[in-house]
Design a protein around this motif. Structure first.
Motif, PDB file in Angstrom:
ATOM      1  N   UNK A   4       1.240 -20.841 -15.587  1.00  5.82           N
ATOM      2  CA  UNK A   4       0.347 -21.740 -14.854  1.00  5.82           C
ATOM      3  C   UNK A   4       1.071 -22.226 -13.609  1.00  5.82           C
ATOM      4  N   UNK A   5       0.478 -22.026 -12.459  1.00  2.00           N
ATOM      5  CA  UNK A   5       1.070 -22.468 -11.199  1.00  2.00           C
ATOM      6  C   UNK A   5       0.510 -23.834 -10.836  1.00  2.00           C
ATOM      7  N   UNK A   6       1.413 -24.757 -10.571  1.00  2.00           N
ATOM      8  CA  UNK A   6       0.974 -26.105 -10.184  1.00  2.00           C
ATOM      9  C   UNK A   6       0.274 -26.042  -8.840  1.00  2.00           C
ATOM     10  N   UNK A   7      -0.806 -26.801  -8.673  1.00  2.00           N
ATOM     11  CA  UNK A   7      -1.502 -26.796  -7.397  1.00  2.00           C
ATOM     12  C   UNK A   7      -0.595 -27.290  -6.275  1.00  2.00           C
ATOM     13  N   UNK A   8      -0.733 -26.683  -5.108  1.00  2.00           N
ATOM     14  CA  UNK A   8       0.105 -27.037  -3.970  1.00  2.00           C
ATOM     15  C   UNK A   8      -0.466 -28.253  -3.253  1.00  2.00           C
ATOM     16  N   UNK A   9       0.406 -29.174  -2.877  1.00  2.00           N
ATOM     17  CA  UNK A   9      -0.021 -30.359  -2.128  1.00  2.00           C
ATOM     18  C   UNK A   9      -0.130 -30.009  -0.654  1.00  2.00           C
ATOM     19  N   UNK A  10      -1.252 -30.389  -0.066  1.00  2.00           N
ATOM     20  CA  UNK A  10      -1.479 -30.184   1.364  1.00  2.00           C
ATOM     21  C   UNK A  10      -1.091 -31.451   2.110  1.00  2.00           C
TER      22      UNK A  10
END
Length: 888
Positions: A4-10
């Motif tokens: 599971x890849x953690x969502x990237x912060x924009x």
């Protein structure tokens, strides 16, 4: 196993005030957005205020304008854009280029602003484009240009923290710029010798850290700072060597200041004790590292430019400018007010800080844009623009991202002007505002989270605002909408943009075009920025060019200014009283401004329940002495009247209010509160130089409003309730709150209540005709759908416990029994009370109870016990007051 890849912060930027806080937006696979402060952004280092922390809660499509609309009917983009272009071309052909206008907004990104300005001034050939930033910072622009030769903010945020004396003039810094205020709080805590002076007619939350509060008479700022200049000269506290080398106009400025040549004279002119004036003057004289922050209390005045220059004068005369920890600092109101100044968003400016007063500047922009029909003269400023619409001189107007029917002075006349205008185009992300109701054509604009571009904050720092979610419905970026119209008007070659990076590069090139260092604004080092580097652009402060390849933290460090001879100009200031004085008919002074948790006309913040909980309806703050003279009751309703209009508001008695003055917030519109637009009272009087309206000094009359009935309704859905002359609506957690009053009693309360409801359900009712009381509740399948509480006056039960019941799937027998009395069952926890801490939803009753029962004696102890005050910190002054009251 599947990883599971953690969502990237924009990394993006907050869309509220001019602080320009960095924001991290993280989008989960489900689409849920989480927002936090960006710890790497140099404006906020991870801090957010209550509004910024709640940004994720504003992102739903509810209330959004999702499709183009022409004459009330949904149409395609092609149809709408053609109608706009054809409509403007027709008006220009029949009445000339000055018969059209744009009214734009500090909510636009720099790229949006740039193309709007280019289209109107460069290719339509009229300068009739102005911005709602006219209402907040045009005074500071004019004062900077008069003193420095350019609109150059000399200081940076670090200067506020490094100063030994911070003077805050005409700003409720704690609520209007809360993250900067918290940086100041932290600096003062780490350096207890730092001193803070607040100059404001009201005692606001900002005074929580003040060592001295000067509650000056409204409009008397220039007397104070002229008096300070004279005192500094008399006490040999000037830097005469700096003045001789770098400043002109000192003799005339000092001669004008001699009109208030003593501390007693200043105290009398400003209506404050001599001891307080003397202490302020002594602090300023002996403290070299001094920053003076000024905002709307100075700017929004018919003599605002003079007031701002009186502040700048004392800094020039003492040489306290261009060095760490010192300088005059104008804090702007909107996220991109500074960016609008860069691109020429004001009617009297050209792009790149160039000016119509110089024919060579007009020619420079004409050649750069290849725009032979470029405007040659300034256009109409905001107040004059809407007057020209009312007079029929402007026949087509395009309003972008702002709500002038609420925010402009003499707001009723503005609405009437738009209703009578031949063509009104509004591009916005909100479907229902007071201004969209006047539109012939509605264009759905992208909202925060969907837009991509740049903004510039109060310290000249350019940051990227990045998109992190797809546009709702058919919404499009403002720059795209404008360029599409420009192409259809016949200007396709000049508006062939396909992405914002192209616009930004052109903007940067213009800033350096034929600019050998004589113009302050210069970001030419970004002129060749490719799309990849534009996407990853880090926050930077201008100038950013060959001479300043790393950006510029503070300006004017070498004592050279942007005037022809390189010297700053002190201005001789003759203080003037406000343009319109109080009299027997209108004996009180109305001051308008912001509150802690709302933003402008609430089209965004009004959607967030926790931001509505602190102040949920329009109010007028009145000193007890004035309330007694006007026969006002705390918690009752009042009618405020001026020579231009009237409004209704709830009375709040407060010793923080100066006697003779009242305060009402600017935020409420017809969308959220019937008969409560404060700017309907404000006169269209402006500063003769800046054109900024006088929003802080309106003579008014305040009278009790005694309706036939008052009440409140809590309901799962927003209701249309007939017969209510006053109706303030706010969104709670799972319900809508309606605060009501009416002049006519319905013939049948039961029929009135049921007429507002749709659907089945069980009704519980109580009616006491003799006492004027009616109470009802509707329950369906065990869930509360609505409650009605009506009385002869404002003495009604509290709402918090009733509101909490909407979160429950099934009401217990005891809860059902308590509905019509508004009392929780015995043994159940009582209401939290009015929310004080918006970050953690901690109410006043909870705070007072904990303070008393747990013996809490400090804000830190309250925070450890309830978390209140540990988020954005905006509620700390109020918590401190509650502690003080409880321990008396």
């Amino acid at each position: 196993m599947q990883s599971m890849t953690a969502p990237q912060a924009i990394r993006t930027t907050c869309p509220y005030c001019g602080v320009g806080c960095g924001v991290l937006a993280t989008v989960a696979e489900s689409g849920e957005v989480k927002v936090s402060g960006d710890p790497l952004h140099p404006a906020n280092f991870g801090r957010l205020c209550s509004k910024g922390a709640a940004l994720a809660e504003t992102l739903g499509s509810e209330g959004r304008l999702l499709h183009p609309v022409v004459d009330g009917a949904q149409v395609t983009w092609e149809t709408a854009l053609d109608r706009v272009a054809d409509g403007f071309n027709k008006v220009i052909a029949e009445h000339g280029r000055n018969a059209v206008a744009f009214y734009v907004s500090g909510q636009l990104l720099t790229e949006d602003y740039y193309v709007a300005n280019k289209l109107m001034k460069g290719f339509i050939g009229s300068a009739n484009i102005d911005t709602n930033s006219r209402l907040c910072m045009s005074t500071a622009v004019a004062a900077h240009k008069r003193a420095f030769g350019a609109d150059a903010v000399p200081v940076c945020y670090e200067d506020v923290e490094a100063a030994d004396l911070v003077v805050i003039v005409g700003s409720n810094y704690a609520w209007a710029h809360p993250v900067l205020y918290q940086r100041l709080v932290a600096a003062k805590k780490s350096r207890p010798d730092m001193r803070v002076v607040v100059v404001d007619p009201r005692r606001t939350a900002t005074c929580d850290i003040a060592d001295l509060h000067l509650a000056i008479a409204p409009g008397s700022d220039a007397y104070l700072f002229n008096g300070l200049l004279h005192h500094l000269r008399r006490e040999d506290a000037l830097d005469l060597a700096y003045v001789e080398q770098h400043v002109e106009g000192f003799a005339a400025a000092f001669e004008a200041a001699r009109a208030v040549d003593s501390i007693p004279a200043v105290a009398q002119a400003c209506g404050v004790p001599e001891t307080d004036v003397g202490e302020f003057f002594r602090l300023f004289a002996r403290t070299e590292r001094c920053v003076t922050i000024f905002s709307q209390g100075v700017n929004q005045s018919s003599s605002g430019v003079d007031k701002a220059n009186s502040i700048i004068n004392v800094h020039l005369a003492t040489g306290r400018i261009g060095r760490p920890g010192m300088g005059p600092f104008s804090v702007t109101g909107q996220p991109n007010a500074m960016g609008g100044r860069e691109v020429g968003g004001l009617a009297n400016q050209l792009a790149a800080h160039l000016d119509f007063s110089d024919a060579a500047s007009v020619d420079l922009v004409r050649r750069f844009w290849d725009a032979p029909n470029i405007a040659q003269d300034p256009g109409l400023k905001a107040v004059d623009m809407f007057q020209a619409i009312a007079d029929g001189k402007i026949k087509a107007v395009w309003i972008m991202g702002t709500n002038p029917v609420v925010s402009m002075p003499d707001a009723d006349r503005v609405r009437a002007a738009l209703m009578g205008c031949e063509l009104v185009v509004v591009s916005d992300c909100a479907q229902q505002t007071d201004t969209t109701a006047c539109a012939d054509i509605l264009l759905p604009a992208a909202g925060w989270g969907e837009k991509d571009g740049a903004v510039t904050n109060s310290e000249r720092r350019i940051s990227r605002q990045r998109s992190f979610q797809p546009a709702a419905g058919e919404a499009r970026p403002d720059w795209w909408i404008i360029t599409q119209v420009a192409q259809r008007m016949g200007f396709a070659a000049a508006f062939a943009y396909t992405r914002p990076a192209q616009i930004f590069r052109e903007h940067a090139r213009l800033s350096g075009f034929e600019n050998p260092g004589k113009r302050a604004f210069d970001i030419s080092a970004l002129a060749d920025l490719d799309d990849t580097h534009y996407e990853t652009l880090q926050p930077l402060q201008w100038p950013f060019n060959e001479r300043s390849p790393n950006g510029t933290q503070r300006l004017l460090v070498d004592g050279r200014f942007y005037t022809p001879n390189g010297k700053a100009r002190m201005t001789a200031i003759a203080p003037r009283l406000p343009a319109v004085a109080t009299d027997a008919d209108f004996p009180l002074v109305l001051n308008t401004g912001r509150i802690r948790d709302q933003w402008h006309t609430m089209t965004r913040t009004g959607k967030v329940p926790r931001l509505n909980a602190h102040q949920f309806e329009p109010f007028v703050q009145v000193h007890a002495q004035d309330a007694e003279a006007c026969r006002l009751q705390d918690g009752g309703l009042a009618r405020l009247s001026s020579r231009h209009g009237s409004m209704l508001a709830r009375v709040q008695l407060s010793q923080d209010q100066r006697i003779g003055s009242v305060f009402a917030p600017m935020h409420w519109s017809e969308t959220y509160a019937k008969s409560s637009r404060v700017d309907s009272l404000v006169a269209p009087i402006t500063d003769p130089i800046s054109g900024q309206p006088e929003s802080k000094h309106t003579p008014v009359r305040v009278e009790p409003y005694l309706p036939a009935w008052q009440g409140f309704v809590l309901s799962r859905n927003r209701l249309e309730l007939s017969g209510a002359g006053y109706c303030a609506c706010s969104q709670g957690d799972g319900y809508w709150r309606h605060e009501l009053a009416g002049d006519m009693l319905p013939e049948d309360w039961r029929a009135w209540a049921r007429a507002s409801q749709a659907g089945a359900g069980e009704w519980m009712e109580f009616h006491d005709a003799a006492m004027g009381r009616y109470r009802a509740a509707r329950v369906q399948d065990g869930r509360l759908e609505s409650v009605f509480f009506i009385a002869a006056d404002h003495r009604l039960p509290e709402r918090e416990w009733l509101g909490s019941l909407f979160a429950k799937r099934d009401l217990s027998t005891a809860e059902l029994a308590g509905l019509l009395s508004a009392r929780p069952p015995k043994g159940e926890a009582s209401e939290t009370g009015r929310i004080v801490c918006a970050c953690f939803s901690v109410g006043e009753k909870s705070l007072v109870n904990a303070i008393k029962t747990q013996g809490l004696t400090s804000v830190e102890e309250v925070g450890a016990h309830l978390k209140a005050g540990t988020g954005c910190g905006s509620c700390v002054p109020e918590i401190r007051r509650l502690i003080s009251k409880a321990t008396i």
